[in-house]
Write a protein that holds these residues in place. Structure first.
Motif, PDB file in Angstrom:
ATOM      1  N   PRO A 238       0.815  -1.126   0.091  1.00  0.00           N
ATOM      2  CA  PRO A 238      -0.007   0.048   0.061  1.00  0.00           C
ATOM      3  C   PRO A 238       0.846   1.262   0.055  1.00  0.00           C
ATOM      4  O   PRO A 238       2.027   1.172   0.491  1.00  0.00           O
ATOM      5  CB  PRO A 238      -0.844   0.004   1.233  1.00  0.00           C
ATOM      6  N   VAL A 239       0.102   2.186  -0.516  1.00  0.00           N
ATOM      7  CA  VAL A 239       1.271   3.491  -0.526  1.00  0.00           C
ATOM      8  C   VAL A 239       1.603   4.222   0.641  1.00  0.00           C
ATOM      9  O   VAL A 239       2.652   4.794   0.526  1.00  0.00           O
ATOM     10  CB  VAL A 239       0.435   4.597  -1.728  1.00  0.00           C
TER      11      VAL A 239
ATOM     12  N   GLY B  32      -1.355   2.494  -6.162  1.00  0.00           N
ATOM     13  CA  GLY B  32      -0.573   3.343  -7.436  1.00  0.00           C
ATOM     14  C   GLY B  32      -0.742   4.811  -7.365  1.00  0.00           C
ATOM     15  O   GLY B  32      -1.897   5.297  -6.830  1.00  0.00           O
ATOM     16  N   VAL B  33       0.128   5.472  -7.471  1.00  0.00           N
ATOM     17  CA  VAL B  33       0.220   7.020  -7.881  1.00  0.00           C
ATOM     18  C   VAL B  33       0.464   7.249  -9.119  1.00  0.00           C
ATOM     19  O   VAL B  33       1.543   7.078  -9.762  1.00  0.00           O
ATOM     20  CB  VAL B  33       1.316   7.561  -6.963  1.00  0.00           C
TER      21      VAL B  33
ATOM     22  N   ALA C 259       2.038   4.855 -13.425  1.00  0.00           N
ATOM     23  CA  ALA C 259       1.618   5.048 -12.071  1.00  0.00           C
ATOM     24  C   ALA C 259       3.235   4.624 -11.296  1.00  0.00           C
ATOM     25  O   ALA C 259       3.687   3.193 -11.615  1.00  0.00           O
ATOM     26  CB  ALA C 259       0.551   4.149 -11.595  1.00  0.00           C
ATOM     27  N   ALA C 260       3.226   4.976 -10.083  1.00  0.00           N
ATOM     28  CA  ALA C 260       4.278   4.640  -9.204  1.00  0.00           C
ATOM     29  C   ALA C 260       3.657   3.715  -8.274  1.00  0.00           C
ATOM     30  O   ALA C 260       2.704   3.835  -7.570  1.00  0.00           O
ATOM     31  CB  ALA C 260       4.874   5.994  -8.398  1.00  0.00           C
ATOM     32  N   VAL C 261       4.323   2.335  -8.109  1.00  0.00           N
ATOM     33  CA  VAL C 261       4.021   1.470  -6.857  1.00  0.00           C
ATOM     34  C   VAL C 261       5.114   1.087  -6.220  1.00  0.00           C
ATOM     35  O   VAL C 261       6.332   1.187  -6.594  1.00  0.00           O
ATOM     36  CB  VAL C 261       3.201   0.289  -7.608  1.00  0.00           C
ATOM     37  N   ALA C 262       5.019   0.699  -4.892  1.00  0.00           N
ATOM     38  CA  ALA C 262       5.878   0.230  -3.947  1.00  0.00           C
ATOM     39  C   ALA C 262       6.035  -1.433  -3.951  1.00  0.00           C
ATOM     40  O   ALA C 262       5.034  -1.987  -3.747  1.00  0.00           O
ATOM     41  CB  ALA C 262       5.708   0.857  -2.702  1.00  0.00           C
ATOM     42  N   LEU C 263       7.217  -1.845  -4.074  1.00  0.00           N
ATOM     43  CA  LEU C 263       7.576  -3.373  -4.062  1.00  0.00           C
ATOM     44  C   LEU C 263       8.008  -3.644  -2.618  1.00  0.00           C
ATOM     45  O   LEU C 263       8.132  -4.773  -2.257  1.00  0.00           O
ATOM     46  CB  LEU C 263       8.215  -3.835  -5.320  1.00  0.00           C
ATOM     47  N   LYS C 264       8.709  -2.553  -2.060  1.00  0.00           N
ATOM     48  CA  LYS C 264       9.178  -2.953  -0.554  1.00  0.00           C
ATOM     49  C   LYS C 264       8.310  -1.699   0.337  1.00  0.00           C
ATOM     50  O   LYS C 264       7.966  -0.732  -0.076  1.00  0.00           O
ATOM     51  CB  LYS C 264      10.510  -2.581  -0.636  1.00  0.00           C
ATOM     52  N   ASP C 265       8.098  -2.222   1.442  1.00  0.00           N
ATOM     53  CA  ASP C 265       7.296  -1.532   2.537  1.00  0.00           C
ATOM     54  C   ASP C 265       8.339  -1.007   3.487  1.00  0.00           C
ATOM     55  O   ASP C 265       8.630  -1.293   4.417  1.00  0.00           O
ATOM     56  CB  ASP C 265       6.523  -2.193   3.445  1.00  0.00           C
TER      57      ASP C 265
END
Length: 453
Positions: free
Chosen positions: A125-126, A154-155, A334-340
């Motif tokens: 999650p963002v 996503g952003v 869209a920018a997404v995170a693969l690491k928290d």
């Protein structure tokens, strides 16, 4: 596959602005612009933190995105590394994840890629900081495009209008041609230009995504938004009569080799950037007089001697059929995170802010869905007016269809829809054969995507 425009003084035609007034994301009309949330990184120290960002951007796009990342480094003390990725990026990320070394953040150019990556449980999650920026700066529609099953992953940082036809004004003037508003007028204009001694249409068929854009604009205008949504979800088959009608419409152009620069064979060897630059080199004797593609074609035009607004102008993709309307197809990254991690969450929050969008907007060839970005940030009137329309208009647009599909079908070079439409460009009389190949590949891709989810 999307490129960037250097700052250059430009004008935009009235017909373009009228049509672009319909640009928007479904469901975002009527919302009131809020004051921007405070910049998310002013008091944040990430000194010593290393962040990797993967994207398929190359050339000017990579250079301009790197400027955004450099500003983030300056504000936070983090070290950000750009990781070049290959299409399809989901496959690239899968390899990285399998090897235990995923990037912290990735830029995904397809809605389907976000959904696929979320189904694989790759995405994080963002985070609350990015949620705050999104709530302040984005309409509901753009937020929903970056969400899966109610979770925001996503952003959307970069948007595009993919329903434009750019043309060489000298050729049009010499041929006595005017900007067409309908598909019938478009074909007539092409014949008029051909008769003047210039091949009318440049097609970048070596890049299959340009052909999906041709199909989507024709299909949206001819079949309508309801059918478009159904086909995007594979709720109707590619053997549907509406698909046959759209392919037959495209065949009215693709089936006339004299109207296409280099003929179909030449088009299939022409990559997208060259399809644009060859339209605006050679003065009034270019290889092609018109080229269809998005607002991002401006960067390729800027690599020639043509001046946008004078030597190069633009008109909306023509409406198809008596009941059709001029289509508006958009896309985005869209920018997404693969690491928290703290760094990944902070970067997503920054990319959701007007501060980040302003940096690339100043370079041109960029549209932001961020409604709190000051239009003055854009370098010329063409970009400024398209951006204003994107933020401020109604709900008569659809997101790029191929970008909504499983990437193995809608976003893989040499396979699926890209390959089927390249084969169709080569043999546009085989409508039934093209439909059969499209349906077979689509059914396989959607079945696989369903099994993975």
């Amino acid at each position: 596959m999307r490129t960037t425009l250097r700052p250059r003084k430009a004008a935009v035609t009235l017909t373009t602005l009228t049509a672009l007034g319909s640009l928007v994301l479904a469901g975002c009309g009527g919302e009131t612009t809020k004051d921007p949330a405070p910049a998310p990184d002013r008091d944040l120290s990430l000194t010593g933190e290393k962040i990797e960002v993967a994207a398929v951007w190359t050339g000017p796009e990579q250079e301009n995105f790197t400027k955004v990342l450099k500003e983030f480094e300056k504000r936070t003390g983090a070290t950000v590394t750009f990781v070049p990725a290959q299409d399809p990026i989901v496959n690239f990320l899968g390899t990285k994840i399998a090897g235990g070394s995923p990037p912290d953040v990735a830029m995904l150019p397809q809605v389907g890629a976000i959904q696929q990556a979320a189904a694989q449980k790759w995405l994080k999650p963002v985070g609350p900081e990015a949620e705050t920026q999104l709530a302040a700066n984005y309409s509901r529609g753009w937020r929903e495009l970056g969400a899966v099953d109610g979770t925001q992953y996503g952003v959307y940082f970069k948007a595009a209008n993919k329903s434009l036809v750019w043309y060489n004004t000298a050729v049009f003037e010499n041929a006595g041609a005017a900007e067409p508003k309908t598909w019938k007028e478009f074909l007539t204009t092409a014949e008029t230009i051909s008769a003047s001694g210039v091949t009318p249409v440049s097609v970048g068929g070596a890049d299959g995504w340009t052909l999906t854009d041709w199909f989507e604009n024709v299909y949206l205008s001819q079949a309508g938004p309801a059918k478009y949504d159904q086909l995007a979800k594979h709720e109707i088959k590619w053997t549907d009569p509406s698909v046959a009608a759209a392919l037959k419409t495209l065949a009215e152009l693709f089936g006339k080799p004299a109207l296409i620069a280099g003929g179909p064979g030449g088009a299939l060897q022409t990559e997208y950037p060259a399809s644009v630059t060859q339209t605006f080199t050679g003065g009034d004797q270019p290889k092609g007089a018109m080229v269809f593609e998005g607002d991002f074609a401006a960067v390729n035009i800027a690599q020639t001697k043509a001046e946008i607004g004078k030597d190069a102008k633009v008109f909306p993709f023509p409406k198809v059929g008596d009941a059709g309307t001029s289509p508006v197809v958009t896309a985005g990254d869209a920018a997404v995170a693969l690491k928290d991690t703290k760094g990944a969450r902070a970067l997503l929050a920054f990319l959701a802010s007007p501060d980040a969008a302003k940096i690339w907007a100043a370079e041109g060839g960029f549209l932001s869905p961020n409604k709190n970005l000051d239009p003055a940030a854009y370098p010329n009137d063409v970009q400024r007016e398209i951006a204003k329309a994107l933020i401020g208009a109604g709900d008569d647009f659809r997101f790029d269809m191929s970008d909504q599909m499983p990437q193995s079908f809608g976003g893989t070079p040499g396979k699926g829809e890209w390959k089927a439409l390249q084969d169709f460009l080569k043999n546009p009389q085989d409508v039934a054969g093209a439909q059969a190949r499209l349906e077979a590949d689509a059914a396989k891709a959607y079945k696989a995507a369903g099994a993975k989810s």
